[in-house]
Design a protein around this motif. Structure first.
Motif, PDB file in Angstrom:
ATOM      1  N   ILE A  35       3.353   7.745 -17.958  1.00 19.30           N
ATOM      2  CA  ILE A  35       2.776   8.537 -19.379  1.00 19.30           C
ATOM      3  C   ILE A  35       0.771   8.455 -19.309  1.00 19.30           C
ATOM      4  CG2 ILE A  35       1.886   7.629 -22.281  1.00 19.30           C
ATOM      5  CD1 ILE A  35       5.071   6.749 -21.744  1.00 19.30           C
ATOM      6  N   VAL A  36       0.754   7.124 -18.440  1.00 12.15           N
ATOM      7  CA  VAL A  36      -0.966   6.635 -18.111  1.00 12.15           C
ATOM      8  C   VAL A  36      -1.338   7.705 -17.379  1.00 12.15           C
ATOM      9  CG1 VAL A  36      -2.119   5.040 -17.137  1.00 12.15           C
ATOM     10  CG2 VAL A  36      -0.362   4.534 -18.483  1.00 12.15           C
ATOM     11  N   LYS A  37      -0.842   8.476 -16.498  1.00 17.79           N
ATOM     12  CA  LYS A  37      -1.335   9.111 -15.588  1.00 17.79           C
ATOM     13  C   LYS A  37      -2.120  10.305 -15.989  1.00 17.79           C
ATOM     14  CE  LYS A  37       1.358  12.023 -13.033  1.00 17.79           C
ATOM     15  NZ  LYS A  37       1.618  12.878 -12.389  1.00 17.79           N
ATOM     16  N   HIS A  38      -1.268  11.118 -17.245  1.00 17.57           N
ATOM     17  CA  HIS A  38      -1.159  12.369 -17.940  1.00 17.57           C
ATOM     18  C   HIS A  38      -2.382  11.878 -19.188  1.00 17.57           C
ATOM     19  CE1 HIS A  38       2.307  14.549 -15.854  1.00 17.57           C
ATOM     20  NE2 HIS A  38       3.127  13.700 -15.887  1.00 17.57           N
ATOM     21  N   ILE A  39      -2.307  11.026 -19.463  1.00 13.40           N
ATOM     22  CA  ILE A  39      -3.215  10.885 -20.477  1.00 13.40           C
ATOM     23  C   ILE A  39      -4.342  11.073 -20.286  1.00 13.40           C
ATOM     24  CG2 ILE A  39      -3.954   9.107 -22.252  1.00 13.40           C
ATOM     25  CD1 ILE A  39      -1.605   8.320 -22.869  1.00 13.40           C
ATOM     26  N   ARG A  70       9.448   2.916  -9.205  1.00 14.49           N
ATOM     27  CA  ARG A  70      10.018   1.398 -10.109  1.00 14.49           C
ATOM     28  C   ARG A  70      10.019   0.769  -8.259  1.00 14.49           C
ATOM     29  NH1 ARG A  70      13.853   2.773 -13.069  1.00 14.49           N
ATOM     30  NH2 ARG A  70      14.150   2.335 -14.784  1.00 14.49           N
ATOM     31  N   VAL A  71       8.921   0.003  -8.185  1.00  8.34           N
ATOM     32  CA  VAL A  71       8.733  -0.683  -6.416  1.00  8.34           C
ATOM     33  C   VAL A  71       9.939  -2.205  -6.704  1.00  8.34           C
ATOM     34  CG1 VAL A  71       7.172  -2.537  -4.900  1.00  8.34           C
ATOM     35  CG2 VAL A  71       5.908  -0.582  -6.426  1.00  8.34           C
ATOM     36  N   ASP A  72      10.171  -2.450  -7.375  1.00  8.34           N
ATOM     37  CA  ASP A  72      11.371  -3.257  -7.391  1.00  8.34           C
ATOM     38  C   ASP A  72      12.436  -3.095  -8.805  1.00  8.34           C
ATOM     39  OD1 ASP A  72      13.081  -5.279  -7.299  1.00  8.34           O
ATOM     40  OD2 ASP A  72      11.899  -6.846  -6.572  1.00  8.34           O
ATOM     41  N   LYS A  73      13.066  -1.709  -8.284  1.00  9.71           N
ATOM     42  CA  LYS A  73      14.405  -2.005  -9.262  1.00  9.71           C
ATOM     43  C   LYS A  73      14.772  -2.394 -10.116  1.00  9.71           C
ATOM     44  CE  LYS A  73      15.042   3.196  -7.064  1.00  9.71           C
ATOM     45  NZ  LYS A  73      16.016   3.887  -7.138  1.00  9.71           N
ATOM     46  N   SER A  74      15.225  -3.407  -9.298  1.00 12.53           N
ATOM     47  CA  SER A  74      16.802  -4.669 -10.212  1.00 12.53           C
ATOM     48  C   SER A  74      15.658  -5.337 -10.846  1.00 12.53           C
ATOM     49  CB  SER A  74      17.020  -5.578  -9.584  1.00 12.53           C
ATOM     50  OG  SER A  74      16.166  -6.200  -8.286  1.00 12.53           O
ATOM     51  N   GLU A 115       0.950  -1.677  -0.132  1.00 13.34           N
ATOM     52  CA  GLU A 115       0.040  -0.034  -0.091  1.00 13.34           C
ATOM     53  C   GLU A 115       0.359   1.558  -0.076  1.00 13.34           C
ATOM     54  OE1 GLU A 115      -3.625   1.786   2.774  1.00 13.34           O
ATOM     55  OE2 GLU A 115      -2.667  -0.099   3.428  1.00 13.34           O
ATOM     56  N   LYS A 116       1.763   1.440   1.203  1.00 12.40           N
ATOM     57  CA  LYS A 116       2.693   2.562   1.136  1.00 12.40           C
ATOM     58  C   LYS A 116       3.441   2.525  -0.890  1.00 12.40           C
ATOM     59  CE  LYS A 116       6.678  -0.125   1.860  1.00 12.40           C
ATOM     60  NZ  LYS A 116       7.929  -0.015   2.992  1.00 12.40           N
ATOM     61  N   HIS A 117       3.811   1.901  -1.396  1.00 15.60           N
ATOM     62  CA  HIS A 117       3.961   2.185  -2.930  1.00 15.60           C
ATOM     63  C   HIS A 117       2.954   2.491  -4.132  1.00 15.60           C
ATOM     64  CE1 HIS A 117       7.769   0.836  -1.709  1.00 15.60           C
ATOM     65  NE2 HIS A 117       7.567  -0.633  -1.467  1.00 15.60           N
ATOM     66  N   ILE A 118       1.639   2.639  -3.881  1.00 18.22           N
ATOM     67  CA  ILE A 118       0.426   3.161  -4.470  1.00 18.22           C
ATOM     68  C   ILE A 118       0.658   4.173  -4.961  1.00 18.22           C
ATOM     69  CG2 ILE A 118      -2.276   2.639  -4.859  1.00 18.22           C
ATOM     70  CD1 ILE A 118      -1.852  -0.375  -3.890  1.00 18.22           C
ATOM     71  N   PRO A 119       0.438   5.411  -4.076  1.00 14.37           N
ATOM     72  CA  PRO A 119       0.343   6.274  -4.245  1.00 14.37           C
ATOM     73  C   PRO A 119       1.417   6.775  -4.983  1.00 14.37           C
ATOM     74  CG  PRO A 119       0.027   6.308  -1.923  1.00 14.37           C
ATOM     75  CD  PRO A 119       0.722   4.591  -2.277  1.00 14.37           C
ATOM     76  N   ARG A 120       2.261   6.167  -5.069  1.00 21.24           N
ATOM     77  CA  ARG A 120       3.946   6.633  -5.834  1.00 21.24           C
ATOM     78  C   ARG A 120       4.117   6.320  -7.164  1.00 21.24           C
ATOM     79  NH1 ARG A 120       9.098   7.613  -2.619  1.00 21.24           N
ATOM     80  NH2 ARG A 120       9.675   8.930  -4.139  1.00 21.24           N
ATOM     81  N   LEU A 121       3.850   5.105  -7.275  1.00 16.92           N
ATOM     82  CA  LEU A 121       3.596   4.413  -8.910  1.00 16.92           C
ATOM     83  C   LEU A 121       3.838   5.081  -9.889  1.00 16.92           C
ATOM     84  CD1 LEU A 121       0.951   1.196  -8.101  1.00 16.92           C
ATOM     85  CD2 LEU A 121       4.145   1.193  -8.278  1.00 16.92           C
ATOM     86  N   THR A 122       2.746   6.451 -10.104  1.00 19.12           N
ATOM     87  CA  THR A 122       2.666   7.045 -11.425  1.00 19.12           C
ATOM     88  C   THR A 122       3.700   7.984 -11.334  1.00 19.12           C
ATOM     89  OG1 THR A 122       1.311   8.524 -10.439  1.00 19.12           O
ATOM     90  CG2 THR A 122       0.185   6.703 -11.505  1.00 19.12           C
ATOM     91  N   GLU A 123       4.685   8.140 -10.786  1.00 24.17           N
ATOM     92  CA  GLU A 123       5.637   9.126 -10.338  1.00 24.17           C
ATOM     93  C   GLU A 123       7.010   8.795 -11.543  1.00 24.17           C
ATOM     94  OE1 GLU A 123       7.559  10.009  -7.004  1.00 24.17           O
ATOM     95  OE2 GLU A 123       5.511  10.432  -5.757  1.00 24.17           O
TER      96      GLU A 123
END
Length: 351
Positions: free
Chosen positions: A316-320, A298-302, A286-294
């Motif tokens: 891109i999805v957010k702006h569209i 990435r939740v898991d960078k590697s 849940e802590k990652h969800i608000p930042r997913l569109t930044e």
């Protein structure tokens, strides 16, 4: 804080009524920094105005208060910044100009907010740093690979073939980042402009399912379409809607469990259509969800890099979605899987 041109204004009044028509917050103080008047905009932004009380009761920034005192010491105008941290951080630029009147000396303080400009500059600097970081890794790999191929190892056919494949992968990764950056820039440029065309989600989602079917089958996955044949039209750009839903569906395949289904569904009500892209996989905390569109988050960078993610797809999805006046909602759990829901308004006869 900096000096500006010396200004001495003869003024016959202290009343705030004449100042209310000014678009910027304006405050009048006496030479001993006592509040004389403040217009409506100043009273809205800075609480605590009471004529006859110290300026520090209204604005507590010590740097600003020091600048006001210096204006009277030097009898010249100055500019300085005001920082407020009540509820959220806001920054303002204040222009403090001394005046003389029959009722005594004082100063006008004209204030304009710089919060948005500061935030834009912060985001620009952060964006440049993020892009540099993302491109540094593949560039470093390419440089090392080229140096290796220039040496004796480059004479070995097997080594050469392996390193050329590595170079191709890293080049493709950089190409993907640049493509997404250009797409993001183009999307942001028109985000404030409402689409003037109409589109239908049925052919968009049908084509996306066909295009992504090969990727899905490679993981033993099926794409399930749950869409009515008589979907109403909506105001929107076909290519942008295609890109947004494609990104969501591709992510669902990329991060979903092998041998599971990805569902593309549209629910229609009288006034809206809701697109749902659902998969089963590792739930998103849940802590990652608000930042997913930044950008580049990435939740898991590697894992994301290994799967070919650039960290820009959901931005891109957010702006569209914003341009189409839609709303994005994300839910994720171990039992229910992950669902990206996008709600758009249905066109009415008035539209």
């Amino acid at each position: 804080m900096r000096n500006i041109a010396d200004q001495k204004v003869k003024t016959p009044f202290y009343g705030s009524e004449s100042l209310d028509s000014l678009p910027l917050p304006v405050i009048l103080i006496s030479s001993n920094c006592i509040l004389l008047a403040a217009n409506k905009r100043a009273r809205e932004v800075f609480n605590g105005f009471r004529a006859g009380e110290p300026l520090s009761n209204m604005i507590t920034d010590s740097y600003f208060l020091e600048a006001c005192a210096r204006v009277f010491e030097k009898n010249e105008a100055m500019e300085c910044e005001i920082v407020r941290t009540i509820r959220r951080k806001r920054t303002f630029q204040a222009s403090i100009s001394p005046f003389q009147s029959n009722e005594g000396d004082g100063a006008y303080i004209a204030i304009y907010e710089t919060t948005a400009a500061r935030e834009a500059e912060r985001m620009r600097a952060s964006f440049v740093a993020d892009v540099s970081h993302e491109l540094r890794s593949p560039l470093t790999t390419l440089i090392a690979t080229i140096e290796t191929l220039r040496g004796r190892a480059g004479a070995n056919p097997d080594t050469r073939a392996r390193f050329i494949e590595l170079m191709a992968q890293e080049t493709e990764r950089m190409h993907g980042i640049v493509d997404d950056l250009l797409s993001l820039s183009a999307t942001e440029a028109v985000e404030h402009i409402l689409p003037n065309q109409t589109a239908n989600l049925l052919p968009i989602m049908t084509n996306i399912a066909k295009v992504l079917s090969t990727k899905a089958r490679a993981k033993g996955m099926d794409i399930v379409l749950e869409i009515e044949d008589d979907l109403p039209d909506m105001r929107g750009e076909y290519d942008e809607l295609y890109q947004a839903i494609y990104n969501l569906a591709e992510n669902a395949i990329k991060y979903g469990e092998s041998d599971s289904n990805v569902t593309l569904r549209v629910d229609v009500t009288e006034h809206s259509m809701e697109i749902k892209v659902h998969n089963y996989g590792t739930p998103i905390q849940e802590k990652h969800i608000p930042r997913l569109t930044e950008r580049f988050y990435r939740v898991d960078k590697s894992r994301s890099r290994d799967l070919g993610g650039t960290g820009l797809g959901l931005a891109i999805v957010k702006h569209i979605i914003n341009r189409h006046l839609g709303e994005l909602n994300i839910t994720s759990s171990e039992e229910g899987g992950t669902t990206f829901s996008v709600t758009f308004q249905v066109m009415s006869e008035e539209n």
